[in-house]
Enzyme design. Structure first.
Site, PDB file in Angstrom:
ATOM      1  N   SER A 156       0.767  -1.222  -0.151  1.00 17.97           N
ATOM      2  CA  SER A 156       0.033   0.086   0.013  1.00 17.97           C
ATOM      3  C   SER A 156       0.616   1.212   0.000  1.00 17.97           C
ATOM      4  O   SER A 156       1.598   1.224  -1.047  1.00 17.97           O
ATOM      5  CB  SER A 156      -1.108   0.013   1.238  1.00 17.97           C
ATOM      6  N   ASP A 251     -10.118  -4.153  -4.938  1.00 19.25           N
ATOM      7  CA  ASP A 251      -9.200  -2.890  -4.375  1.00 19.25           C
ATOM      8  C   ASP A 251      -9.418  -1.693  -5.242  1.00 19.25           C
ATOM      9  O   ASP A 251      -9.071  -1.696  -6.335  1.00 19.25           O
ATOM     10  CB  ASP A 251      -7.978  -3.382  -4.027  1.00 19.25           C
ATOM     11  N   HIS A 281      -7.708  -5.356  -0.326  1.00 18.44           N
ATOM     12  CA  HIS A 281      -6.599  -4.315   0.110  1.00 18.44           C
ATOM     13  C   HIS A 281      -6.084  -5.056   1.526  1.00 18.44           C
ATOM     14  O   HIS A 281      -6.844  -5.408   2.118  1.00 18.44           O
ATOM     15  CB  HIS A 281      -6.901  -2.826  -0.126  1.00 18.44           C
TER      16      HIS A 281
END
Length: 317
Positions: A156, A251, A281
């Protein structure tokens, strides 16, 4: 209709019961998460040794790092890992179990970096913390039982920092980085891809959560387009390390990860792209829900390493 694994359905049942991040105070939420992590039972391996270091950064401060060193004489490849959390939340504790598995399965040293967080430390401070940690690693690989090969990795926002480190390092002509491992990375702060609309609500990470992260991270709107916040916006992606990019199928960040892989290829880069089917995610650090999926991802990383790294040195490619 979204394709969701059973493990994903179980995760979302719990995740969607919590208040949305964008409604939270970042400092209070960060403290709550750290308290929860301390009480969480973690699995540790007898085949991995953990050590901690304080790394000096350019403004005179120090940041903490934790190494995970597999059994054996080495030298081992070194994977520098940057945790996720939107540059605002989480710490090296968040990815502790996954980093341990990464070190054990790939037979690599993993160095997890506790870069400073926004809103107290806005862009570019987390970027420079991430890069200074890389420079420290390059100069201290011997104490880590590391060889010539250094790679950067993250999930991320940590994936964002990993790829931004490669851009900054290229621009500054720094020590060689032999690979980048990007797990559902943030590559574009404009939020203009179709996946941002398709998965805006109900899949763990909300579109409004990402806006909340962005607003805490940057100081002014123009920084949305800076290549060191949004590498997909960079004019030149040439001369960057080989990349393994893993995106989650369900996501908001999926499409920008795919677009980043395409743009790297357009500039002549070596890229392996995987769409993790049925996943959402942050799966890589949710060990209680996605243990098998995390292991599968690490096996992909091990294969990627074997394609470019041989006994701690770069292989011919």
């Amino acid at each position: 209709m979204s394709n969701l694994l059973l493990s994903t359905i179980n995760y979302l049942k719990e995740a969607n019961q919590h208040p949305s991040l964008y409604t939270m105070d970042p400092i209070i939420e960060r403290e709550k998460r750290e308290i929860a992590l301390k009480s969480k039972r973690k699995h540790h391996s007898k085949n991995v040794t953990r050590n901690e270091y304080l790394i000096p950064v350019r403004d005179g401060s120090y940041i903490k790092a934790r190494s995970y060193i597999p059994k054996g004489k080495g030298p081992f490849p070194i994977i520098i890992y940057y945790h996720g959390g939107g540059w605002v939340l989480n710490s090296i504790e968040t990815c502790d179990e996954s980093c341990m598995l990464l070190a054990e399965i790939t037979k690599s040293v993993v160095l997890s970096i506790n870069y400073r967080l926004a809103p107290e430390h806005k862009f570019p401070i987390p970027v420079y913390d991430a890069y200074d940690a890389f420079l420290w690693t390059a100069n201290n690989r011997h104490i880590l039982k590391g060889g010539d090969a250094i790679l950067v990795a993250g999930d991320s926002a940590g994936g964002n920092l990993a790829t931004v480190v490669t851009l900054l390092n290229r621009d500054l002509q720094g020590p060689e980085i032999q690979g980048q491992i990007l797990l559902y990375p943030v590559t574009d702060l404009t939020f203009n891809t179709p996946s941002y609309e398709e998965f805006a609500v109900g899949y763990g990470l909300l579109k409004e959560d990402m806006a909340w992260f962005r607003n805490h991270y940057i100081k002014q709107a123009a920084e949305i387009y800076h290549p060191y916040t949004s590498p997909l916006q960079a004019e030149n992606l040439s001369h960057l390390p080989p990349a393994l990019i893993v995106v989650a199928e369900n996501d908001v960040l999926r499409d920008e990860g795919i677009l980043y892989a395409k743009k790297l290829r357009d500039f002549g880069g070596n890229v392996e792209l995987t769409i993790a089917r049925g996943l959402v995610h942050s799966f890589f650090t949710k060990n209680e829900f996605f243990h098998q999926e995390i292991q599968d991802t690490i096996f992909q990383i091990r294969t990627f390493l074997s394609a470019y790294i041989s006994k701690g040195k770069k292989s011919a490619s």
